[in-house]
Design a protein around this motif. Structure first.
Motif, PDB file in Angstrom:
ATOM      1  N   UNK A 134       0.832  -1.207   0.000  1.00 20.80           N
ATOM      2  CA  UNK A 134       0.000   0.000   0.000  1.00 20.80           C
ATOM      3  C   UNK A 134       0.865   1.255   0.000  1.00 20.80           C
ATOM      4  N   UNK A 135       1.884   1.255   0.837  1.00 27.53           N
ATOM      5  CA  UNK A 135       2.784   2.406   0.917  1.00 27.53           C
ATOM      6  C   UNK A 135       3.562   2.581  -0.390  1.00 27.53           C
ATOM      7  N   UNK A 136       3.993   1.462  -0.979  1.00 24.44           N
ATOM      8  CA  UNK A 136       4.774   1.551  -2.226  1.00 24.44           C
ATOM      9  C   UNK A 136       3.954   2.145  -3.368  1.00 24.44           C
ATOM     10  N   UNK A 137       2.662   1.927  -3.356  1.00 27.41           N
ATOM     11  CA  UNK A 137       1.814   2.467  -4.424  1.00 27.41           C
ATOM     12  C   UNK A 137       1.835   3.992  -4.426  1.00 27.41           C
ATOM     13  N   UNK A 138       1.961   4.603  -3.253  1.00 24.12           N
ATOM     14  CA  UNK A 138       2.069   6.066  -3.225  1.00 24.12           C
ATOM     15  C   UNK A 138       3.431   6.497  -3.746  1.00 24.12           C
ATOM     16  N   UNK A 139       4.473   5.746  -3.404  1.00 26.01           N
ATOM     17  CA  UNK A 139       5.816   6.053  -3.902  1.00 26.01           C
ATOM     18  C   UNK A 139       5.849   5.992  -5.425  1.00 26.01           C
ATOM     19  N   UNK A 140       5.126   5.015  -5.978  1.00 23.71           N
ATOM     20  CA  UNK A 140       5.056   4.858  -7.433  1.00 23.71           C
ATOM     21  C   UNK A 140       4.007   5.783  -8.059  1.00 23.71           C
ATOM     22  N   UNK A 141       3.353   6.563  -7.229  1.00 17.61           N
ATOM     23  CA  UNK A 141       2.324   7.519  -7.660  1.00 17.61           C
ATOM     24  C   UNK A 141       1.125   6.842  -8.333  1.00 17.61           C
ATOM     25  N   UNK A 142       0.854   5.621  -7.900  1.00 18.62           N
ATOM     26  CA  UNK A 142      -0.308   4.868  -8.385  1.00 18.62           C
ATOM     27  C   UNK A 142      -1.377   4.948  -7.293  1.00 18.62           C
ATOM     28  N   UNK A 143      -2.022   6.103  -7.235  1.00 14.31           N
ATOM     29  CA  UNK A 143      -2.946   6.375  -6.140  1.00 14.31           C
ATOM     30  C   UNK A 143      -4.221   5.549  -6.208  1.00 14.31           C
ATOM     31  N   UNK A 144      -4.622   5.162  -7.398  1.00 13.56           N
ATOM     32  CA  UNK A 144      -5.796   4.299  -7.534  1.00 13.56           C
ATOM     33  C   UNK A 144      -5.510   2.927  -6.898  1.00 13.56           C
ATOM     34  N   UNK A 145      -4.342   2.373  -7.207  1.00 14.07           N
ATOM     35  CA  UNK A 145      -3.950   1.093  -6.600  1.00 14.07           C
ATOM     36  C   UNK A 145      -3.772   1.257  -5.092  1.00 14.07           C
ATOM     37  N   UNK A 146      -3.240   2.388  -4.675  1.00  8.73           N
ATOM     38  CA  UNK A 146      -3.085   2.665  -3.244  1.00  8.73           C
ATOM     39  C   UNK A 146      -4.444   2.592  -2.544  1.00  8.73           C
ATOM     40  N   UNK A 147      -5.440   3.234  -3.127  1.00 12.05           N
ATOM     41  CA  UNK A 147      -6.787   3.210  -2.537  1.00 12.05           C
ATOM     42  C   UNK A 147      -7.357   1.795  -2.487  1.00 12.05           C
TER      43      UNK A 147
END
Length: 177
Positions: A134-147
């Protein structure tokens, strides 16, 4: 695009390594006692408090993001990760210097305690890769996947934090001081 895929692959490798290594190292260290070490008996209420604070901050982080406060959300979530690491270090240090405390309750409460403890332990292992993904998705700027990931990560992490406090409260009368 290629750089992002390479970066994502590296991150997946690190998540896998950490998700295996952390529980393994904790299990190994949990079984090791430091010879002649003074028991760190003051730690359980501290790490239980850290669990409670983590639970509170997790809820505050969800409220922050729902109110559009992205930076506050990020800061709270990063703090939760650091608190979880602090908990882990203290928990291992306590168990490397002290004998485990057996639960002294009898009857139905004993089964309730062991259910809470077992679910807490199992989910605390499962939460490691979930938090990292979940945290890595923000690092990768994939906010949809983060959500998408956060919908699963948040309730499990909250459960682990809250049950950590409950386990402490249930076992604390049986600690040897």
């Amino acid at each position: 695009m290629e750089t992002t895929l390479k970066e994502e692959k590296k991150i997946k490798i690190w998540i896998t390594v950490l998700s295996i290594a952390i529980p393994l190292v904790v299990a190994i260290l949990f079984g090791y006692k430091i010879p002649d070490a003074k028991p760190l008996s003051f730690l359980p209420p501290i790490y239980a408090t850290i669990n409670g604070l983590t639970a509170l901050l997790l809820v505050m982080a969800v409220v922050a993001i729902k109110n559009g406060k992205l930076k506050l959300h990020q800061n709270l979530m990063t703090t939760c990760i650091f608190l979880s690491l602090a908990f882990l270090v203290m928990y291992v240090a306590y168990h490397m210097t002290s004998d485990s405390t057996p639960f002294g309750g009898e009857g139905a409460i004993k089964y309730v305690y062991y259910f809470i403890l077992l679910s807490h332990i199992l989910l605390s292992i499962i939460i490691i890769p979930l938090v990292l993904i979940t945290y890595s998705k923000t690092y990768l700027k994939d906010f949809e996947a983060h959500r998408r990931w956060a919908k699963y990560t948040f309730p499990i992490w909250l459960y682990v934090a809250v049950t950590g406090v409950i386990v402490y409260l249930m076992i604390s009368p049986y600690y040897v001081h």
